[in-house]
Design a protein around this motif. Structure first.
Motif, PDB file in Angstrom:
ATOM      1  N   THR A 212       2.040 -46.141  48.476  1.00 16.99           N
ATOM      2  CA  THR A 212       2.971 -45.762  47.422  1.00 16.99           C
ATOM      3  C   THR A 212       2.340 -46.091  46.079  1.00 16.99           C
ATOM      4  OG1 THR A 212       4.923 -46.173  48.805  1.00 16.99           O
ATOM      5  CG2 THR A 212       5.247 -46.182  46.408  1.00 16.99           C
TER       6      THR A 212
ATOM      7  N   SER B 202       3.083 -46.505  42.205  1.00 11.59           N
ATOM      8  CA  SER B 202       4.276 -46.715  41.397  1.00 11.59           C
ATOM      9  C   SER B 202       3.889 -47.372  40.078  1.00 11.59           C
ATOM     10  CB  SER B 202       5.300 -47.569  42.156  1.00 11.59           C
ATOM     11  OG  SER B 202       6.562 -47.552  41.523  1.00 11.59           O
TER      12      SER B 202
ATOM     13  N   ASP C   5       9.606 -47.320  37.469  1.00 12.74           N
ATOM     14  CA  ASP C   5      10.154 -46.941  38.774  1.00 12.74           C
ATOM     15  C   ASP C   5      10.371 -48.140  39.693  1.00 12.74           C
ATOM     16  OD1 ASP C   5      10.541 -44.283  38.385  1.00 12.74           O
ATOM     17  OD2 ASP C   5       8.773 -43.596  39.486  1.00 12.74           O
TER      18      ASP C   5
ATOM     19  N   ARG D 112      13.561 -48.127  41.994  1.00 16.28           N
ATOM     20  CA  ARG D 112      13.448 -47.144  43.077  1.00 16.28           C
ATOM     21  C   ARG D 112      12.441 -47.618  44.130  1.00 16.28           C
ATOM     22  NH1 ARG D 112      14.020 -43.708  38.564  1.00 16.28           N
ATOM     23  NH2 ARG D 112      15.921 -42.437  38.699  1.00 16.28           N
ATOM     24  N   CYS D 113      11.327 -48.158  43.664  1.00 14.94           N
ATOM     25  CA  CYS D 113      10.311 -48.630  44.594  1.00 14.94           C
ATOM     26  C   CYS D 113      10.846 -49.773  45.454  1.00 14.94           C
ATOM     27  CB  CYS D 113       9.064 -49.065  43.835  1.00 14.94           C
ATOM     28  SG  CYS D 113       7.643 -49.412  44.890  1.00 14.94           S
TER      29      CYS D 113
ATOM     30  N   CYS E 238      11.037 -49.842  49.496  1.00 20.56           N
ATOM     31  CA  CYS E 238      10.487 -50.914  50.318  1.00 20.56           C
ATOM     32  C   CYS E 238      11.522 -51.457  51.299  1.00 20.56           C
ATOM     33  CB  CYS E 238       9.946 -52.035  49.431  1.00 20.56           C
ATOM     34  SG  CYS E 238       8.463 -51.585  48.510  1.00 20.56           S
TER      35      CYS E 238
ATOM     36  N   LEU F  71       1.310 -50.914  48.038  1.00 23.43           N
ATOM     37  CA  LEU F  71       1.763 -50.482  46.727  1.00 23.43           C
ATOM     38  C   LEU F  71       0.589 -50.555  45.765  1.00 23.43           C
ATOM     39  CD1 LEU F  71       5.177 -52.385  46.358  1.00 23.43           C
ATOM     40  CD2 LEU F  71       4.740 -50.168  47.433  1.00 23.43           C
TER      41      LEU F  71
ATOM     42  N   PHE G  86       5.696 -56.492  40.667  1.00 24.81           N
ATOM     43  CA  PHE G  86       5.754 -55.904  42.000  1.00 24.81           C
ATOM     44  C   PHE G  86       5.407 -56.896  43.107  1.00 24.81           C
ATOM     45  CE2 PHE G  86       5.873 -52.036  39.578  1.00 24.81           C
ATOM     46  CZ  PHE G  86       6.509 -51.111  40.395  1.00 24.81           C
TER      47      PHE G  86
ATOM     48  N   ASP H  42       6.382 -41.574  48.041  1.00 27.62           N
ATOM     49  CA  ASP H  42       6.657 -41.749  46.619  1.00 27.62           C
ATOM     50  C   ASP H  42       7.804 -42.731  46.393  1.00 27.62           C
ATOM     51  OD1 ASP H  42       4.644 -39.984  45.996  1.00 27.62           O
ATOM     52  OD2 ASP H  42       5.977 -38.256  45.729  1.00 27.62           O
ATOM     53  N   SER H  43       7.860 -43.293  45.188  1.00 32.34           N
ATOM     54  CA  SER H  43       8.870 -44.309  44.868  1.00 32.34           C
ATOM     55  C   SER H  43      10.295 -43.788  44.965  1.00 32.34           C
ATOM     56  CB  SER H  43       8.650 -44.866  43.459  1.00 32.34           C
ATOM     57  OG  SER H  43       7.477 -45.633  43.400  1.00 32.34           O
TER      58      SER H  43
END
Length: 300
Positions: free
Chosen positions: A15, A17, A21, A24-25, A29, A44, A54, A119-120
């Motif tokens: 992913t 990111s 975002d 959303r990420c 997850c 990620l 993150f 995608d996120s």
């Protein structure tokens, strides 16, 4: 740039990111940990300045790496901007193009032969395992004959032809979708082909393109250079994700008049639909409540 021993039986999820975002990420997850088989590692890839934010998403199956550590060419993100990068010669690169360069550097992220991109703004709502994309060591290739052969999509095919060194053409299929899968060995072959064709680093032509699609570039390489029959891919025209590209589709999905596709294991709520975090969470919660049981052995 990392170097890995090759692991031909593994499937890794990647992913790309960035900070805007993050919410959303984070939901992606959580859905991965609930619905995706535990033998699939999750990576990620985020800008270096977003790493600290993150890192809290890392766990036993998920790792976070910096874009700058895996993409060759010494790209730098502009200060106070999420939208622009510079290459080593100060050439400006738009953020969405940089994300494509990052995906095309996936062989520096993982040692797995089989790679899948999530995608996120995607969330899993049904069980997903290696068997969804691997059949007797053949990897799924999203490939829809005759689809999206005009307009901007055709310009992406023409750019892929320029990069691959073929005549400008539509390559016969659309390769763009969600949960797209690539073979690491072919990604490395694509990089070498671009360098041999243009006598320059592979990433330079991609990063400096005004119109480019990484998924079309890889798919066109398989069809025009490798050959689908020799690729270790099997062709598939069904999408694994139920995609909402427009607000009315998301509203219809939430209202039940646009039901979740039978073969979908995930739902995409495009990030520019104007949905609030609460709206997105409610839609996915309602879909999940009516879905199948989670993958056996995964935590709820």
């Amino acid at each position: 740039m990392q170097k890995h021993a090759h692991h031909p039986e593994e499937l890794s999820m990647i992913t790309c990111s960035y900070a805007p975002d993050f919410n959303r990420c984070e939901r992606l997850c959580r859905s991965v940990d609930r619905w995706v088989s535990g033998d699939i590692t999750h990576w990620l890839v985020v800008p270096a300045r977003d790493l600290s934010r993150f890192r809290k998403l890392s766990n036993g199956r998920r790792n976070i790496v910096a874009v700058e550590d895996i993409v060759p060419g010494s790209f730098k993100q502009l200060p106070r901007s999420h939208r622009w990068w510079l290459d080593r010669r100060a050439w400006p690169v738009r953020g969405w193009v940089m994300q494509q360069v990052t995906k095309l550097s996936a062989n520096a992220v993982t040692s797995a032969e089989f790679i899948i991109f999530a995608d996120s703004d995607l969330q899993f709502v049904r069980p997903f395992s290696r068997d969804h994309v691997v059949d007797h060591d053949q990897l799924r290739l999203h490939r829809i004959a005759g689809a999206k052969n005009s307009g901007e999509h055709l310009s992406w095919h023409h750019k892929a032809a320029d990069l691959l060194g073929t005549r400008r053409q539509y390559f016969g299929h659309d390769y763009i979708g969600q949960l797209i899968t690539w073979r690491r060995s072919h990604l490395e072959g694509l990089q070498k082909h671009l360098e041999d064709t243009h006598s320059r680093p592979w990433y330079q032509g991609v990063a400096r393109a005004l119109k480019v699609s990484e998924y079309i570039l890889y798919g066109a390489y398989i069809d025009a250079v490798v050959g689908i029959d020799n690729s270790g891919h099997f062709s598939c025209d069904e999408d694994l994700a139920h995609c909402c590209w427009f607000r009315e589709e998301a509203d219809a999905l939430a209202g039940g008049s646009y039901p979740l596709s039978a073969g979908a294991v995930a739902v995409l709520l495009q990030s520019n639909l104007g949905l609030s975090d609460q709206d997105e969470q409610r839609i996915v919660r309602d879909l999940t409540a009516s879905s199948l049981s989670p993958v056996e052995g995964l935590a709820l």
